[in-house]
Design a protein around this motif. Structure first.
Motif, PDB file in Angstrom:
ATOM      1  N   ALA A  84       0.857  -1.191   0.000  1.00  0.00           N
ATOM      2  CA  ALA A  84       0.000   0.000   0.000  1.00  0.00           C
ATOM      3  C   ALA A  84       0.887   1.232   0.000  1.00  0.00           C
ATOM      4  CB  ALA A  84      -0.921   0.013   1.228  1.00  0.00           C
ATOM      5  N   CYS A  85       0.298   2.339  -0.424  1.00  0.00           N
ATOM      6  CA  CYS A  85       1.049   3.591  -0.455  1.00  0.00           C
ATOM      7  C   CYS A  85       0.094   4.763  -0.280  1.00  0.00           C
ATOM      8  CB  CYS A  85       1.816   3.721  -1.767  1.00  0.00           C
ATOM      9  SG  CYS A  85       2.868   5.174  -1.839  1.00  0.00           S
ATOM     10  N   ILE A  86       0.606   5.833   0.320  1.00  0.00           N
ATOM     11  CA  ILE A  86      -0.172   7.055   0.455  1.00  0.00           C
ATOM     12  C   ILE A  86       0.714   8.225   0.054  1.00  0.00           C
ATOM     13  CG2 ILE A  86       0.378   7.303   2.929  1.00  0.00           C
ATOM     14  CD1 ILE A  86      -2.527   8.431   3.247  1.00  0.00           C
ATOM     15  N   SER A  87       0.166   9.133  -0.724  1.00  0.00           N
ATOM     16  CA  SER A  87       0.942  10.282  -1.180  1.00  0.00           C
ATOM     17  C   SER A  87       1.193  11.250  -0.023  1.00  0.00           C
ATOM     18  CB  SER A  87       0.193  10.993  -2.307  1.00  0.00           C
ATOM     19  OG  SER A  87      -1.047  11.519  -1.826  1.00  0.00           O
ATOM     20  N   ALA A  88       2.084  12.204  -0.260  1.00  0.00           N
ATOM     21  CA  ALA A  88       2.412  13.189   0.774  1.00  0.00           C
ATOM     22  C   ALA A  88       1.181  13.988   1.188  1.00  0.00           C
ATOM     23  CB  ALA A  88       3.518  14.115   0.289  1.00  0.00           C
ATOM     24  N   SER A  89       0.350  14.308   0.226  1.00  0.00           N
ATOM     25  CA  SER A  89      -0.851  15.096   0.520  1.00  0.00           C
ATOM     26  C   SER A  89      -1.935  14.254   1.183  1.00  0.00           C
ATOM     27  CB  SER A  89      -1.405  15.697  -0.760  1.00  0.00           C
ATOM     28  OG  SER A  89      -1.907  14.677  -1.614  1.00  0.00           O
ATOM     29  N   GLY A  90      -1.825  12.948   1.049  1.00  0.00           N
ATOM     30  CA  GLY A  90      -2.860  12.057   1.568  1.00  0.00           C
ATOM     31  C   GLY A  90      -4.023  11.878   0.623  1.00  0.00           C
ATOM     32  N   ASP A  91      -3.997  12.572  -0.519  1.00  0.00           N
ATOM     33  CA  ASP A  91      -5.119  12.517  -1.457  1.00  0.00           C
ATOM     34  C   ASP A  91      -5.129  11.261  -2.314  1.00  0.00           C
ATOM     35  OD1 ASP A  91      -5.067  16.100  -2.160  1.00  0.00           O
ATOM     36  OD2 ASP A  91      -5.955  14.947  -0.520  1.00  0.00           O
ATOM     37  N   SER A  92      -3.994  10.611  -2.425  1.00  0.00           N
ATOM     38  CA  SER A  92      -3.884   9.465  -3.310  1.00  0.00           C
ATOM     39  C   SER A  92      -3.374   8.256  -2.543  1.00  0.00           C
ATOM     40  CB  SER A  92      -2.930   9.795  -4.464  1.00  0.00           C
ATOM     41  OG  SER A  92      -2.764   8.702  -5.319  1.00  0.00           O
ATOM     42  N   THR A  93      -4.037   7.126  -2.748  1.00  0.00           N
ATOM     43  CA  THR A  93      -3.594   5.879  -2.142  1.00  0.00           C
ATOM     44  C   THR A  93      -3.564   4.784  -3.200  1.00  0.00           C
ATOM     45  OG1 THR A  93      -5.852   5.284  -1.487  1.00  0.00           O
ATOM     46  CG2 THR A  93      -4.504   6.425   0.156  1.00  0.00           C
ATOM     47  N   TRP A  94      -2.792   3.756  -2.892  1.00  0.00           N
ATOM     48  CA  TRP A  94      -2.683   2.601  -3.791  1.00  0.00           C
ATOM     49  C   TRP A  94      -2.613   1.343  -2.940  1.00  0.00           C
ATOM     50  CZ3 TRP A  94       1.167  -1.032  -3.682  1.00  0.00           C
ATOM     51  CH2 TRP A  94       1.136  -1.999  -4.702  1.00  0.00           C
ATOM     52  N   TYR A  95      -3.226   0.275  -3.443  1.00  0.00           N
ATOM     53  CA  TYR A  95      -3.168  -1.021  -2.764  1.00  0.00           C
ATOM     54  C   TYR A  95      -2.924  -2.118  -3.785  1.00  0.00           C
ATOM     55  CZ  TYR A  95      -5.572   1.547   0.958  1.00  0.00           C
ATOM     56  OH  TYR A  95      -5.905   2.467   1.921  1.00  0.00           O
TER      57      TYR A  95
END
Length: 125
Positions: free
Chosen positions: A49-60
Motif C-alpha cells: 500500500a502507499c499514500i501520497s504526501a498530501s494524503g489525497d492518493s492511495t494505492w493497494y
C-alpha cells in the motif's frame, strides 16, 4: 540519521486485525509519500500500500484491497496500516519506505538497506 520505525506486528488468528505504525525519525513526513512493503520467507519484497504526501492518493495491491487501509497523521509523524480480515497469506515481515511527494517515488531502501527493522506479522490459528 533518516529512519522509519515499524511497529504493531504480532500473532493473530485468521480473520483478525492489526494496526501497523511507521514512525519517522530524523525527518518529517510532510513532503513524503509512504509505502508499506512485505516480505514472506523465501519470497521477494512486495509493495502492499502507499499514500501520497498530501494524503489525497492511495494505492493497494489487489490482494489486500477492501481489507487494508493506509492513513497518515503528519502531526504524529506517523503512517498507519490498518489490516482487517487477515489471512495466512498475509504472514510476512512488513517494512515501510518513503519518497518525495508521490507513490511513484517511494523506495523500500535507502543507501542500500531497509529504512527500518520491519515488524513481523504472523497469521495463524
Amino acid at each position: 540519521q533518516l529512519q522509519l520505525v515499524e511497529s504493531g506486528g504480532g500473532l493473530v488468528q485468521p480473520g483478525g486485525s492489526l494496526r501497523l505504525s511507521c514512525a519517522a525519525s530524523g525527518f518529517t513526513l510532510d513532503d513524503y509519500a509512504i509505502g508499506w512493503f512485505r516480505q514472506a520467507p523465501g519470497e521477494g519484497l512486495q509493495g502492499v500500500a502507499c499514500i501520497s504526501a498530501s494524503g489525497d492518493s492511495t494505492w493497494y495491491v489487489d490482494s489486500v484491497k477492501g481489507r487494508f487501509t493506509i492513513s497518515r497523521d503528519n502531526a504524529k509523524n506517523t503512517v498507519y496500516l490498518q489490516m482487517n480480515s487477515l489471512k495466512p497469506d498475509d504472514t510476512a515481515t512488513y517494512y515501510c519506505g518513503a519518497g518525495l511527494y508521490y507513490c511513484s517515488a517511494v523506495d523500500a531502501r535507502i543507501n542500500g538497506r531497509s529504512w527500518g527493522p520491519g515488524t513481523q506479522v504472523t497469521v495463524s490459528s
